[in-house]
Motif scaffolding. Structure first.
Motif, PDB file in Angstrom:
ATOM      1  N   ASP A  71      -9.335   2.744  -9.952  1.00 22.39           N
ATOM      2  CA  ASP A  71      -8.417   2.653  -8.822  1.00 22.39           C
ATOM      3  C   ASP A  71      -7.771   4.024  -8.662  1.00 22.39           C
ATOM      4  O   ASP A  71      -7.209   4.558  -9.622  1.00 22.39           O
ATOM      5  CB  ASP A  71      -7.369   1.575  -9.102  1.00 22.39           C
ATOM      6  CG  ASP A  71      -6.557   1.234  -7.887  1.00 22.39           C
ATOM      7  OD1 ASP A  71      -7.052   1.460  -6.760  1.00 22.39           O
ATOM      8  OD2 ASP A  71      -5.429   0.739  -8.046  1.00 22.39           O
ATOM      9  N   TYR A  72      -7.835   4.603  -7.458  1.00 23.16           N
ATOM     10  CA  TYR A  72      -7.453   6.003  -7.266  1.00 23.16           C
ATOM     11  C   TYR A  72      -6.187   6.168  -6.451  1.00 23.16           C
ATOM     12  O   TYR A  72      -5.810   5.305  -5.665  1.00 23.16           O
ATOM     13  CB  TYR A  72      -8.599   6.756  -6.568  1.00 23.16           C
ATOM     14  CG  TYR A  72      -9.837   6.808  -7.406  1.00 23.16           C
ATOM     15  CD1 TYR A  72      -9.958   7.741  -8.418  1.00 23.16           C
ATOM     16  CD2 TYR A  72     -10.864   5.905  -7.215  1.00 23.16           C
ATOM     17  CE1 TYR A  72     -11.082   7.776  -9.221  1.00 23.16           C
ATOM     18  CE2 TYR A  72     -12.000   5.939  -8.009  1.00 23.16           C
ATOM     19  CZ  TYR A  72     -12.089   6.878  -9.013  1.00 23.16           C
ATOM     20  OH  TYR A  72     -13.201   6.912  -9.809  1.00 23.16           O
ATOM     21  N   GLN A  73      -5.564   7.333  -6.656  1.00 20.21           N
ATOM     22  CA  GLN A  73      -4.467   7.768  -5.801  1.00 20.21           C
ATOM     23  C   GLN A  73      -5.039   8.009  -4.406  1.00 20.21           C
ATOM     24  O   GLN A  73      -6.251   7.995  -4.209  1.00 20.21           O
ATOM     25  CB  GLN A  73      -3.871   9.087  -6.317  1.00 20.21           C
ATOM     26  CG  GLN A  73      -3.426   9.083  -7.739  1.00 20.21           C
ATOM     27  CD  GLN A  73      -2.117   8.353  -7.956  1.00 20.21           C
ATOM     28  OE1 GLN A  73      -1.425   8.009  -7.015  1.00 20.21           O
ATOM     29  NE2 GLN A  73      -1.789   8.105  -9.200  1.00 20.21           N
ATOM     30  N   LYS A 109      -5.013   6.118 -10.671  1.00 21.01           N
ATOM     31  CA  LYS A 109      -3.661   5.543 -10.688  1.00 21.01           C
ATOM     32  C   LYS A 109      -3.297   5.121 -12.095  1.00 21.01           C
ATOM     33  O   LYS A 109      -4.126   4.644 -12.857  1.00 21.01           O
ATOM     34  CB  LYS A 109      -3.580   4.328  -9.765  1.00 21.01           C
ATOM     35  CG  LYS A 109      -3.491   4.651  -8.321  1.00 21.01           C
ATOM     36  CD  LYS A 109      -3.297   3.385  -7.532  1.00 21.01           C
ATOM     37  CE  LYS A 109      -3.212   3.694  -6.053  1.00 21.01           C
ATOM     38  NZ  LYS A 109      -3.103   2.476  -5.250  1.00 21.01           N
ATOM     39  N   GLU A 110      -2.019   5.250 -12.412  1.00 18.95           N
ATOM     40  CA  GLU A 110      -1.493   4.763 -13.684  1.00 18.95           C
ATOM     41  C   GLU A 110      -1.445   3.245 -13.640  1.00 18.95           C
ATOM     42  O   GLU A 110      -1.121   2.649 -12.631  1.00 18.95           O
ATOM     43  CB  GLU A 110      -0.074   5.300 -13.899  1.00 18.95           C
ATOM     44  CG  GLU A 110       0.014   6.797 -13.967  1.00 18.95           C
ATOM     45  CD  GLU A 110      -0.529   7.353 -15.264  1.00 18.95           C
ATOM     46  OE1 GLU A 110      -0.368   6.690 -16.299  1.00 18.95           O
ATOM     47  OE2 GLU A 110      -1.095   8.461 -15.244  1.00 18.95           O
ATOM     48  N   LYS A 111      -1.721   2.600 -14.772  1.00 18.52           N
ATOM     49  CA  LYS A 111      -1.716   1.132 -14.808  1.00 18.52           C
ATOM     50  C   LYS A 111      -0.386   0.612 -15.244  1.00 18.52           C
ATOM     51  O   LYS A 111       0.396   1.173 -15.865  1.00 18.52           O
ATOM     52  CB  LYS A 111      -2.799   0.650 -15.751  1.00 18.52           C
ATOM     53  CG  LYS A 111      -4.157   0.936 -15.210  1.00 18.52           C
ATOM     54  CD  LYS A 111      -5.227   0.366 -16.106  1.00 18.52           C
ATOM     55  CE  LYS A 111      -6.586   0.677 -15.511  1.00 18.52           C
ATOM     56  NZ  LYS A 111      -7.668   0.221 -16.321  1.00 18.52           N
TER      57      LYS A 111
END
Length: 111
Positions: A71-73, A109-111
């Motif tokens: 999952d990306y910024q 993305k940070e989880k």
């Protein structure tokens, strides 16, 4: 990886590569460019030195699979150029190396 998230035009590749510094790993060169749009794009480049068409397409499929798992910024374009050393590696090491680079560039993305 969805079709809208792909860089295909050679002028876009040239613009991203020319205006940005590369991040080098053992198997990849990665160029990142930030922009204002609320979407991200990836481009893949696998040269003929990697092998025949079957081998190059296999490497591209594997990289697309690695990219689709994260999952990306937003707000960036990224070009991934595959290095010749990819021929001597399995999928697991390829995945570790690419994920390390994408984390280092703060694209995931940070989880």
């Amino acid at each position: 990886m969805k079709k809208i998230n792909i860089v295909k035009e050679s002028k876009d590749f040239e613009k991203i590569i020319k205006n940005n510094k590369s991040f080098r790993t053992k198997y990849f060169y990665i160029y990142k460019q930030n922009h204002e749009e609320n979407i991200y794009h990836f481009g893949l480049s696998v040269g003929k030195k990697i092998g025949n068409a079957v081998r190059r397409n296999k490497v591209k499929r594997q990289i697309r699979e690695i990219i689709s798992k994260n999952d990306y910024q937003k707000n960036f374009d990224c070009i991934i150029i595959v290095r010749r050393e990819i021929n001597n590696v399995d999928f697991q090491k390829m995945q570790e190396d690419l994920n390390f680079a994408l984390n280092k560039l703060k694209l995931i993305k940070e989880k």
